[in-house]
Design an enzyme around this catalytic site. Structure first.
Site, PDB file in Angstrom:
ATOM      1  N   SER A  57     -19.021 -23.933-102.249  1.00 35.24           N
ATOM      2  CA  SER A  57     -19.584 -24.222-100.795  1.00 35.24           C
ATOM      3  C   SER A  57     -20.263 -22.836-100.036  1.00 35.24           C
ATOM      4  O   SER A  57     -20.936 -23.043 -99.357  1.00 35.24           O
ATOM      5  CB  SER A  57     -18.655 -24.872 -99.862  1.00 35.24           C
ATOM      6  OG  SER A  57     -17.597 -23.912 -99.437  1.00 35.24           O
ATOM      7  N   HIS A  93     -15.828 -20.633 -94.494  1.00 40.83           N
ATOM      8  CA  HIS A  93     -16.882 -20.943 -94.312  1.00 40.83           C
ATOM      9  C   HIS A  93     -17.298 -19.875 -93.319  1.00 40.83           C
ATOM     10  O   HIS A  93     -16.560 -19.117 -92.955  1.00 40.83           O
ATOM     11  CB  HIS A  93     -17.292 -22.427 -93.850  1.00 40.83           C
ATOM     12  CG  HIS A  93     -17.353 -23.174 -94.867  1.00 40.83           C
ATOM     13  ND1 HIS A  93     -17.301 -24.641 -94.447  1.00 40.83           N
ATOM     14  CD2 HIS A  93     -17.361 -23.162 -96.225  1.00 40.83           C
ATOM     15  CE1 HIS A  93     -17.234 -25.290 -95.703  1.00 40.83           C
ATOM     16  NE2 HIS A  93     -17.338 -24.424 -96.974  1.00 40.83           N
ATOM     17  N   ASP A 129     -20.066 -27.903 -90.864  1.00 38.59           N
ATOM     18  CA  ASP A 129     -18.902 -28.340 -90.870  1.00 38.59           C
ATOM     19  C   ASP A 129     -18.793 -29.623 -89.518  1.00 38.59           C
ATOM     20  O   ASP A 129     -19.343 -29.574 -88.528  1.00 38.59           O
ATOM     21  CB  ASP A 129     -17.689 -27.472 -90.933  1.00 38.59           C
ATOM     22  CG  ASP A 129     -17.630 -26.485 -91.939  1.00 38.59           C
ATOM     23  OD1 ASP A 129     -18.687 -26.940 -92.893  1.00 38.59           O
ATOM     24  OD2 ASP A 129     -16.816 -25.840 -92.047  1.00 38.59           O
TER      25      ASP A 129
END
Length: 140
Positions: free
Chosen positions: A31, A79, A104
């Site tokens: 990701s 992230h 997200d």
């Protein structure tokens, strides 16, 4: 005869290794590509490490890569913060994987942020590929 200096040196080395290991995170998904890849290891600083605050989660900025406790996933997520907003007097963070199409699914508070990936200049500190052994051992 017991050599106490040698035993002490082994204990010190063991303590250093254990502390260092607590500051390394294995990347388990793609990701965040191309910033880092599955199997890479990132160096992190902790919001609370044995009572020591290595950084203040309330001071994170847009562009920081953080590890947080996600409401939507059972494991911590690594992230990037893409936006900071105020909702009813609470600072909320919008976080997204660099390789993901959308952010997200939930806002994140500073209480959820546990670690921040260390940077050197403008570069994240990444050790490529050596985390694959950990991924394999954990069956991920």
């Amino acid at each position: 005869m017991i050599d106490w200096k040698e035993i002490a040196s082994y204990v010190i080395i063991l303590i250093i290794v254990l502390i260092a290991a607590q500051h390394l995170n294995v990347v388990v998904s793609g990701s965040m590509e191309p910033a880092f890849y599955r199997g890479d290891i990132v160096l992190v600083e902790k919001a609370n490490f044995l009572g020591i605050n290595e950084f203040n989660p309330e001071d994170v900025q847009v562009g920081d890569v953080v590890v947080y406790d996600a409401a939507w996933f059972e494991q911590p997520v690594i992230h990037r913060i893409i936006n900071i907003t105020d909702i009813n007097g609470t600072t909320m963070y919008v976080i997204k994987g660099d390789n993901n199409k959308s952010p997200d699914p939930y806002y994140v508070t500073s209480d959820q942020i546990r670690e921040r990936v260390v940077t050197s200049g403008d570069n994240l500190v990444v050790i490529p590929k050596i985390g694959y052994l950990s991924i394999w051992l954990r069956g991920l």
